[in-house]
Design a protein around this motif. Structure first.
Motif, PDB file in Angstrom:
ATOM      1  N   GLY A   1       0.938  -1.440  -0.010  1.00 66.04           N
ATOM      2  CA  GLY A   1      -0.062   0.045  -0.034  1.00 66.04           C
ATOM      3  C   GLY A   1       0.790   1.367   0.004  1.00 66.04           C
ATOM      4  O   GLY A   1       2.010   1.146  -0.125  1.00 66.04           O
ATOM      5  N   LEU A   2       0.304   2.275   0.252  1.00 67.62           N
ATOM      6  CA  LEU A   2       0.616   3.731   0.338  1.00 67.62           C
ATOM      7  C   LEU A   2       1.229   4.230   1.693  1.00 67.62           C
ATOM      8  O   LEU A   2       0.918   3.376   2.634  1.00 67.62           O
ATOM      9  N   PHE A   3       2.083   5.068   1.446  1.00 62.03           N
ATOM     10  CA  PHE A   3       2.527   5.701   2.864  1.00 62.03           C
ATOM     11  C   PHE A   3       2.358   7.288   2.814  1.00 62.03           C
ATOM     12  O   PHE A   3       2.373   7.836   2.070  1.00 62.03           O
TER      13      PHE A   3
ATOM     14  N   LYS B   1      -9.318  18.931  -6.148  1.00 65.21           N
ATOM     15  CA  LYS B   1     -10.765  18.883  -5.178  1.00 65.21           C
ATOM     16  C   LYS B   1     -10.932  17.671  -4.512  1.00 65.21           C
ATOM     17  O   LYS B   1     -10.155  16.692  -4.885  1.00 65.21           O
ATOM     18  N   PRO B   2     -11.572  17.820  -3.787  1.00 65.53           N
ATOM     19  CA  PRO B   2     -12.131  16.469  -2.767  1.00 65.53           C
ATOM     20  C   PRO B   2     -12.345  15.327  -3.518  1.00 65.53           C
ATOM     21  O   PRO B   2     -13.037  15.230  -4.381  1.00 65.53           O
ATOM     22  N   ALA B   3     -11.396  14.481  -3.162  1.00 63.55           N
ATOM     23  CA  ALA B   3     -11.694  12.967  -4.050  1.00 63.55           C
ATOM     24  C   ALA B   3     -11.813  11.938  -2.778  1.00 63.55           C
ATOM     25  O   ALA B   3     -11.007  11.772  -2.106  1.00 63.55           O
ATOM     26  N   ARG B   4     -13.168  11.224  -2.850  1.00 69.63           N
ATOM     27  CA  ARG B   4     -13.493  10.223  -1.985  1.00 69.63           C
ATOM     28  C   ARG B   4     -13.944   9.225  -3.028  1.00 69.63           C
ATOM     29  O   ARG B   4     -15.048   9.432  -3.673  1.00 69.63           O
ATOM     30  N   ASN B   5     -13.462   8.088  -2.891  1.00 66.66           N
ATOM     31  CA  ASN B   5     -13.930   6.790  -3.747  1.00 66.66           C
ATOM     32  C   ASN B   5     -14.129   7.095  -5.044  1.00 66.66           C
ATOM     33  O   ASN B   5     -15.312   7.100  -5.632  1.00 66.66           O
ATOM     34  N   VAL B   6     -13.237   7.634  -5.629  1.00 67.22           N
ATOM     35  CA  VAL B   6     -13.425   8.079  -6.893  1.00 67.22           C
ATOM     36  C   VAL B   6     -13.093   7.065  -8.125  1.00 67.22           C
ATOM     37  O   VAL B   6     -11.995   6.177  -7.801  1.00 67.22           O
ATOM     38  N   ALA B   7     -13.646   6.898  -9.195  1.00 68.98           N
ATOM     39  CA  ALA B   7     -13.198   5.801 -10.392  1.00 68.98           C
ATOM     40  C   ALA B   7     -11.939   6.119 -10.789  1.00 68.98           C
ATOM     41  O   ALA B   7     -11.702   7.065 -11.096  1.00 68.98           O
ATOM     42  N   VAL B   8     -11.226   5.066 -11.335  1.00 66.42           N
ATOM     43  CA  VAL B   8     -10.182   5.084 -11.948  1.00 66.42           C
ATOM     44  C   VAL B   8     -10.217   5.854 -13.085  1.00 66.42           C
ATOM     45  O   VAL B   8      -9.413   6.883 -13.480  1.00 66.42           O
TER      46      VAL B   8
ATOM     47  N   SER C   1      -7.291   6.982  -7.201  1.00 67.54           N
ATOM     48  CA  SER C   1      -8.451   6.138  -7.036  1.00 67.54           C
ATOM     49  C   SER C   1      -8.467   5.291  -5.763  1.00 67.54           C
ATOM     50  O   SER C   1      -9.219   5.202  -4.723  1.00 67.54           O
ATOM     51  N   TRP C   2      -7.273   4.456  -5.825  1.00 67.40           N
ATOM     52  CA  TRP C   2      -7.075   3.459  -4.538  1.00 67.40           C
ATOM     53  C   TRP C   2      -6.841   4.483  -3.289  1.00 67.40           C
ATOM     54  O   TRP C   2      -7.618   3.967  -2.365  1.00 67.40           O
ATOM     55  N   ALA C   3      -6.084   5.469  -3.327  1.00 65.76           N
ATOM     56  CA  ALA C   3      -5.993   6.322  -2.036  1.00 65.76           C
ATOM     57  C   ALA C   3      -7.061   6.689  -1.436  1.00 65.76           C
ATOM     58  O   ALA C   3      -7.436   6.884  -0.402  1.00 65.76           O
ATOM     59  N   SER C   4      -8.232   7.314  -2.460  1.00 63.49           N
ATOM     60  CA  SER C   4      -9.481   7.700  -2.109  1.00 63.49           C
ATOM     61  C   SER C   4     -10.360   6.696  -1.413  1.00 63.49           C
ATOM     62  O   SER C   4     -11.555   7.159  -0.973  1.00 63.49           O
ATOM     63  N   THR C   5     -10.078   5.460  -1.717  1.00 65.44           N
ATOM     64  CA  THR C   5     -10.852   4.473  -1.099  1.00 65.44           C
ATOM     65  C   THR C   5     -10.538   4.412   0.428  1.00 65.44           C
ATOM     66  O   THR C   5     -11.151   3.654   1.263  1.00 65.44           O
ATOM     67  N   TYR C   6      -9.430   5.201   0.917  1.00 65.76           N
ATOM     68  CA  TYR C   6      -8.816   5.121   2.253  1.00 65.76           C
ATOM     69  C   TYR C   6      -9.376   6.545   3.072  1.00 65.76           C
ATOM     70  O   TYR C   6      -9.336   6.479   4.199  1.00 65.76           O
ATOM     71  N   TYR C   7      -8.652   7.320   2.232  1.00 64.55           N
ATOM     72  CA  TYR C   7      -9.034   8.833   2.877  1.00 64.55           C
ATOM     73  C   TYR C   7      -9.510   9.679   2.006  1.00 64.55           C
ATOM     74  O   TYR C   7      -9.045   9.459   0.698  1.00 64.55           O
ATOM     75  N   THR C   8     -10.028  10.952   2.396  1.00 66.10           N
ATOM     76  CA  THR C   8     -10.623  11.803   1.238  1.00 66.10           C
ATOM     77  C   THR C   8      -9.174  12.626   0.894  1.00 66.10           C
ATOM     78  O   THR C   8      -8.450  13.273   1.701  1.00 66.10           O
TER      79      THR C   8
END
Ligand code: MN
Length: 285
Positions: free
Chosen positions: A113-115, A150-157, A237-244
């Motif tokens: 994952g990311l850090f 801009k705010p990104a939360r659960n965005v599609a690839v 997209s991946w990061a936005s499934t963890y945090y905005t």
């Protein structure tokens, strides 16, 4: 549009080898009182500011780029998200270099994952990197950085690049050792951003940019963002499934092969297609 921050927190429009002062445009930002927003206000309001910046630059003082003190193009990032080992050629070199892996297995990015890096480590190229542990190996890592707009939360690839305000060059400076990445890469001055923000409309697809880094003129890193394992749109997209992801967040997309040590006295030159070049001096504490 290319926007820099320079000297004493001036805002500049970069045109060729000159910068026009557009600081006056920032007067359009709302006045704040405590508690301050935890997003970068220049980036969050960029669409509104854009015509004002162009207007202000017309009458603003004009300076040659050379000689300006360049600051991080984003003054107040809320977080710095970073991708570990995101080029296969760097994965391969890390596996075979005990000085990089320190007895640990190099785990695929899709697994580990990311850090996050501390925002206090962020600065512009002019300030230089201050070596914190001179007895250990301190490496350069050139990276394409996406600045979230801009705010990104659960965005599609497929829509993820719509959330990018622009791009810049990043150096993910790293002290090698057994500690967690977030500690080893969050040292003061170890996140260099520059030379300016190039807005996303000037870049289009960010997956065909050459990255080149030299130390004292000697070649070290030379690769292309086409070789990213997890692409920019997938990272967002991946990061936005963890945090905005918020306006002004900095997304470091990973470094290719050729990482290596620097010591006080060295000069790092880093360039990425369409984004310009930075020169960073390395010095002792
Ligand atoms: Mn890195």
């Amino acid at each position: 549009m290319k926007l820099c921050r320079f000297n004493d927190n001036r805002l500049g429009l970069v045109e060729g080898d000159h910068v026009s002062d557009a600081t006056e445009a920032l007067d359009a930002l709302p006045a704040y009182r405590y508690p301050l927003p935890n997003t970068d206000q220049l980036i969050e309001n960029l669409a509104m500011l854009r015509p004002r910046i162009l207007e202000a630059a017309k009458s603003g003082a004009r300076f040659p780029l050379a000689g300006l003190k360049l600051l991080s193009p984003v003054a107040n990032p809320g977080k710095v998200v970073a991708a570990p080992v995101n080029y296969q050629a760097h994965f391969d070199e890390a596996e075979h270099d005990e000085g990089i892996r320190f007895g640990k297995e190099i785990v695929k990015i899709q697994t580990i994952g990311l850090f996050l890096k501390a925002t206090s480590s962020v600065q512009g190229p002019s300030a230089g990197v201050v070596i914190n542990h001179p007895d250990r190996r301190n490496d350069h890592e050139i990276e394409l950085v996406a600045v979230i707009g801009k705010p990104a939360r659960n965005v599609a690839v497929e829509n993820a690049l719509d959330y990018v305000a622009g791009y810049c060059i990043g150096l993910d400076m790293t002290v090698r050792g057994p500690e967690e990445r977030s500690m080893r890469k969050s040292i003061d001055t170890y996140t260099v951003m520059g030379p300016w923000l190039t807005t996303a409309d000037e870049i289009g697809d960010p997956h065909s940019l050459n990255l080149v880094l030299t130390v004292n003129g000697q070649p070290r890193q030379n690769n292309n963002t086409a070789n990213l394992i997890v692409k920019v749109r997938e990272l967002i997209s991946w990061a936005s499934t963890y945090y905005t992801l918020q306006p002004g967040d900095l997304f470091m997309t990973g470094t290719p092969d050729g990482v290596g040590p620097v010591v006080p006295g060295d000069t790092i030159d880093a360039r990425i297609d369409k984004l310009g070049a930075i020169q960073v001096k390395v010095r002792a504490a």
